[in-house]
Design an enzyme around this catalytic site. Structure first.
Site, mmCIF file in Angstrom:
data_model
loop_
_atom_site.group_PDB
_atom_site.id
_atom_site.type_symbol
_atom_site.label_atom_id
_atom_site.label_comp_id
_atom_site.label_asym_id
_atom_site.label_seq_id
_atom_site.Cartn_x
_atom_site.Cartn_y
_atom_site.Cartn_z
ATOM 1 N N LYS A 95 3.448 9.480 4.754
ATOM 2 C CA LYS A 95 2.121 8.715 3.791
ATOM 3 C C LYS A 95 2.648 7.380 3.819
ATOM 4 C CE LYS A 95 -0.242 8.930 -0.444
ATOM 5 N NZ LYS A 95 -0.484 9.563 -1.734
ATOM 6 N N GLU A 197 -6.220 7.580 -6.893
ATOM 7 C CA GLU A 197 -5.329 8.524 -7.713
ATOM 8 C C GLU A 197 -5.371 8.357 -9.020
ATOM 9 O OE1 GLU A 197 -1.396 8.214 -5.772
ATOM 10 O OE2 GLU A 197 -2.045 9.112 -3.845
#
Length: 646
Positions: A95, A197
């Protein structure tokens, strides 16, 4: 970023309740993490985390490949368990590479710290490569993880799932968001929304109507990224004032520091013996370092004991919490400036913030909690599970989009300023950072020289005044402008950011030409969605999807062969047991006949399982039937001989 959470009367008709409960459109929420991933869903109005096939609520974000098994893909715990013996083909932390150039300083640093190979893709993006030459983009690796999350959800829900809300770090740029959506597309999962997030964590926190109104900071330090967001909560309305962060700071960096420390200690204690080039040893130490870091969140000291780390040498080191704090303090300090910037951008003072929410596994580290408390002058809250809050929030947003929840609306912000290059390499921002999205902004520009018939539109993202210091995320050209004096044409550039934070740019010639002019009334515009540097064109995506579909058919056929071989294996074992039990009563010719058929079938089973040779399934079934008949006939003969002996 604004979150509107209306908390009015909860009067629902029976019809509404039935309609929602009967809805078959499940949109799951996925936290695609650097170190671990999680999947959640809303059922009966309640968000919950779904367990994986091993009963765990989070799954390692690790993907491995096995060439000797047909390039078999392994994801999650199974991939983590085999990492020691297959380190060059086991990919973790990818990621951190998604949407990044191979030449980026952070990528170059990662190259030296991971056992697998990071390469430059055809367009310069960072990709990974197996030891046998197969190349994958970080989006593809992320796709394998998303697919595994989808499988877990389908197993738990007992129904097909093809849509998801996926979270990304708030400071992900446009190309990184594009790559995340593309990761889902590659495995047939429609990413209906990408949300930040901290936004998701705030939603998981704020869905509890018992929370008091006030100002909340979300401090999110996970496996590979750091985000800080500040929100106002008043009368059920959540407004995110500002966000900041670092997309290359997290638990992986702490692991690397501890790994290097252990290597240095071993080198000093063993006459300069350097293990850094021993792939297997480094992988063992990396895993031990991660376990040690986690253990030191609960105890004051931890022991790392790795026997036979190199030939007959063992590794035994005791590390204290104070030592870990000291060696990683420079990393912890990297969270301080983004926090201060976020507070400044929110136009608040520290004393205005009522509560600090901790999100991400690294926030379990006592030293980090101490630093957060010192920054905000108050003890941070652990009201939400730091490992699960993001996935829970994503699942709540999924329920909103599916029509299961009607009282939540999310509006995110763009984390970085967006604009174009103007004459002299100047960055002209159209949308400043921390602007609520979706949004549409237009600004008029003109030509810089006489007779100019086209303009190059270069789109950048960043906060610096010169484009060379910002990130180029896309380029296109508007042609067909009639030649004329400079500054005469009027070129309108429109920036439009959708709910996923993905940018569309349009350039339109809006010069007021007279009616007798050839260009009067003729539209002249060009538009482009900032595809970012994901490393995969639409043709690549289509090709990979087609290959994936073909692979499914191959996998189904291969599975049928393996299942047939397993059935034959069981029956061969039964025949062997019969020979063991009654063989002494059989004729030698009968035993030889049975053993000959078993050997023939076993050889074919070995071909299928280990040599990649596929035999006709019906032929194997016929041979198994012959084995059964031969065994049955031999046993009948044994019974006859026993009867005659009486």
């Amino acid at each position: 970023m604004r979150l509107y959470l209306r908390t009015g009367a909860r009067l629902k008709t029976v019809w509404e309740t039935l309609r929602r409960s009967q809805s078959s459109r499940a949109i799951i929420g996925i936290d695609l993490g650097t170190t671990n991933s999680a999947v959640g869903v809303v059922r009966d109005g309640k968000a919950s985390i779904l367990e994986n096939n091993e009963g765990q609520r989070t799954t390692p974000s690790i993907v491995a490949f096995q060439k000797d098994k047909g390039d078999n893909v392994i994801v999650g715990n199974a991939a983590k368990r085999q990492a020691l013996v297959n380190s060059k083909n086991t990919f973790f932390g990818t990621k951190r590479l998604i949407g990044r150039r191979f030449s980026d300083e952070e990528v170059q640093r990662d190259i030296r710290m991971v056992p697998y190979k990071i390469i430059a893709g055809e367009n310069g993006e960072a990709w990974v490569e197996t030891s046998y030459g197969t190349k994958y983009s970080p989006a593809q690796i992320g796709g394998f993880i998303l697919d595994k999350m989808k499988q877990f959800a389908q197993q738990q829900l007992g129904s097909k799932v093809n849509q998801a809300v996926v979270t990304v770090p708030a400071y992900f740029n446009d190309s990184q968001r594009q790559a995340t959506k593309q990761a889902g597309t590659l495995v047939g999962l429609e990413v209906v929304r990408v949300i930040n997030e901290p936004t998701a964590a705030a939603l998981a926190y704020g869905i509890d109507k018992k929370r008091k109104d006030g100002t909340v900071a979300v401090f999110d330090l996970g496996g590979g990224t750091f985000d800080i967001s500040i929100l106002d909560i008043e009368d059920g309305v959540f407004e995110v004032r500002a966000t900041n962060g670092n997309t290359h700071l997290g638990g992986e960096d702490f692991d690397i520091v501890l790994l290097n420390y252990i290597l240095d200690v071993f080198k000093k204690e063993n006459n300069g013996l350097d293990l850094s080039h021993d792939t297997l040893a480094v992988q063992r130490i990396r895993e031990a370092a991660e376990r040690c870091k986690i253990e030191l969140s609960h105890v004051k000291k931890a022991e790392i004991n790795l026997p036979f780390i190199h030939e007959d040498k063992h590794l035994n080191i005791t590390i204290t919490e104070d030592q870990l704090d000291s060696m990683t303090m420079f990393l912890i300090e990297q969270t301080i400036e983004p926090v201060k910037k976020c507070i400044r951008d929110s136009e608040l003072k520290v004393s205005d913030i009522d509560e600090v929410i901790l999100v991400g596994g690294m926030t379990r580290m006592p030293k980090i909690r101490q630093v957060v408390e010192e920054l905000f002058k108050k003890k941070p809250s652990t009201a939400v599970n730091p490992d699960e809050a993001v996935a829970l929030g994503a699942s709540i947003q999924g329920a909103v989009l599916a029509g299961q929840i009607s009282d939540v609306v999310l509006l995110d912000v763009t984390p970085l300023s967006l604009g174009i290059e103007t004459y002299g390499g100047i960055f002209s921002p159209l949308i400043p950072r921390n602007t609520s999205v979706p949004i549409k902004r237009e600004q008029t520009f003109s030509t810089a020289v006489d007779g100019q018939t086209g303009v190059e539109i270069s789109v950048y993202q960043g906060e610096r005044s010169l484009v060379k210091d910002n990130k180029l995320i896309g380029q296109f050209k508007l042609s067909g402008i009639p030649p004329g004096p400079k500054s005469t044409p009027k070129i309108a550039v429109t920036f439009e950011i959708d709910v996923d934070g993905i940018l569309n740019v349009t350039a339109t010639d809006k010069t007021p030409y007279p009616e007798d002019h050839p260009c009067f009334g003729k539209p002249n515009a060009v538009s482009i969605q900032m595809a970012g540097e994901t490393g995969l064109t639409q043709e690549d995506v289509d090709r990979l999807l087609a290959e994936s579909e073909a692979k499914k058919q191959e996998d189904a056929a291969l599975r049928s062969h393996f299942e047939n071989a397993s059935q034959a294996d069981i029956l061969c074992t039964d025949a062997e047991n019969a020979v063991d039990q009654f063989g002494s009563l059989m004729d030698q010719s009968e035993r030889d006949a049975i053993n000959k058929i078993i050997a023939l079938i076993r050889e074919k089973i070995l071909d299928i399982r280990e040599r990649g040779i596929l035999h006709d399934q019906q032929e194997i079934r016929n041979e198994v039937e012959t084995l059964n008949q031969t065994c049955l006939e031999a046993i009948k003969n044994v019974a006859k001989r026993q009867q005659q002996a009486k």
